[in-house]
Design a protein around this motif. Structure first.
Motif, PDB file in Angstrom:
ATOM      1  N   MET A 129       3.410   7.608   2.426  1.00 23.23           N
ATOM      2  CA  MET A 129       4.793   8.407   2.329  1.00 23.23           C
ATOM      3  C   MET A 129       5.720   7.193   2.245  1.00 23.23           C
ATOM      4  O   MET A 129       6.887   7.579   2.035  1.00 23.23           O
ATOM      5  CB  MET A 129       4.529   9.321   3.399  1.00 23.23           C
ATOM      6  N   LYS A 130       5.928   6.225   3.087  1.00 25.13           N
ATOM      7  CA  LYS A 130       6.653   5.336   3.173  1.00 25.13           C
ATOM      8  C   LYS A 130       7.179   4.617   2.073  1.00 25.13           C
ATOM      9  O   LYS A 130       8.101   4.388   1.682  1.00 25.13           O
ATOM     10  CB  LYS A 130       6.353   4.261   4.509  1.00 25.13           C
ATOM     11  N   LYS A 131       5.773   4.233   1.146  1.00 27.62           N
ATOM     12  CA  LYS A 131       6.178   3.548   0.157  1.00 27.62           C
ATOM     13  C   LYS A 131       6.845   4.424  -1.042  1.00 27.62           C
ATOM     14  O   LYS A 131       7.885   4.131  -1.921  1.00 27.62           O
ATOM     15  CB  LYS A 131       4.964   3.193  -0.531  1.00 27.62           C
ATOM     16  N   LEU A 132       6.394   5.784  -1.069  1.00 33.65           N
ATOM     17  CA  LEU A 132       7.218   6.793  -1.962  1.00 33.65           C
ATOM     18  C   LEU A 132       8.702   6.864  -1.632  1.00 33.65           C
ATOM     19  O   LEU A 132       9.319   6.714  -2.440  1.00 33.65           O
ATOM     20  CB  LEU A 132       6.453   7.940  -2.013  1.00 33.65           C
ATOM     21  N   PHE A 133       8.787   6.781  -0.276  1.00 31.08           N
ATOM     22  CA  PHE A 133      10.245   6.830   0.187  1.00 31.08           C
ATOM     23  C   PHE A 133      10.811   5.639  -0.343  1.00 31.08           C
ATOM     24  O   PHE A 133      12.212   5.724  -0.947  1.00 31.08           O
ATOM     25  CB  PHE A 133      10.202   7.173   1.382  1.00 31.08           C
TER      26      PHE A 133
ATOM     27  N   TYR B  29      10.312   3.663  -2.836  1.00 34.09           N
ATOM     28  CA  TYR B  29      10.281   3.730  -4.373  1.00 34.09           C
ATOM     29  C   TYR B  29      11.585   4.622  -4.866  1.00 34.09           C
ATOM     30  O   TYR B  29      12.305   4.325  -5.799  1.00 34.09           O
ATOM     31  CB  TYR B  29       9.182   4.101  -5.127  1.00 34.09           C
ATOM     32  N   VAL B  30      11.651   5.628  -4.120  1.00 34.97           N
ATOM     33  CA  VAL B  30      13.009   6.539  -4.420  1.00 34.97           C
ATOM     34  C   VAL B  30      14.074   6.121  -4.132  1.00 34.97           C
ATOM     35  O   VAL B  30      14.822   6.217  -4.909  1.00 34.97           O
ATOM     36  CB  VAL B  30      12.327   8.140  -3.591  1.00 34.97           C
TER      37      VAL B  30
END
Length: 124
Positions: free
Chosen positions: A1-5, A7-8
């Motif tokens: 989730m931390k990586k997705l945030f 990237y966004v």
């Protein structure tokens, strides 16, 4: 989730900062407009339409308004609508002149009109 945030956030910042600010206004300046040629095309389908549409006196009035052009061309297209759909007859004549030769140009237009009248009379 931390990586997705992450990237966004990178994408949002990339798109947000990629928009450049242009302080200059985009104004189209065209102060030196120059007209070169004027093409007039008249298409008629019958003798009656030719006599009602093509008036040399109207062309004389038009010459007063087109002084900005250097060359003038006039094309007369005569269609013969009485023929069958398989064989269509037409005649097309074009003249060109400079704007300084107004009298010669109008005389040639009168000659074209006389030629077109002869064309319609001979095709009866």
């Amino acid at each position: 989730m931390k990586k997705l945030f992450a990237y966004v956030m990178v994408l949002v910042s990339l798109f947000g900062f990629s928009q450049s600010q242009n302080d200059e206004q985009n104004v189209l300046k065209n102060d030196n407009s120059e007209f070169q040629n004027l093409d007039m095309i008249i298409t008629v389908d019958s003798l009656e339409e030719l006599e009602s549409e093509l008036n040399v006196s109207d062309l004389k009035d038009l010459f007063e308004e087109i002084k900005a052009f250097k060359r003038v061309s006039f094309q007369l297209v005569c269609n013969d609508m009485r023929t069958s759909n398989v064989y269509k007859k037409n005649m097309s004549v074009k003249i060109e002149s400079t704007i300084e030769n107004e009298a010669l140009f109008l005389k040639r237009v009168q000659n074209l009109k006389a030629m077109a009248i002869t064309y319609y009379q001979n095709n009866n």
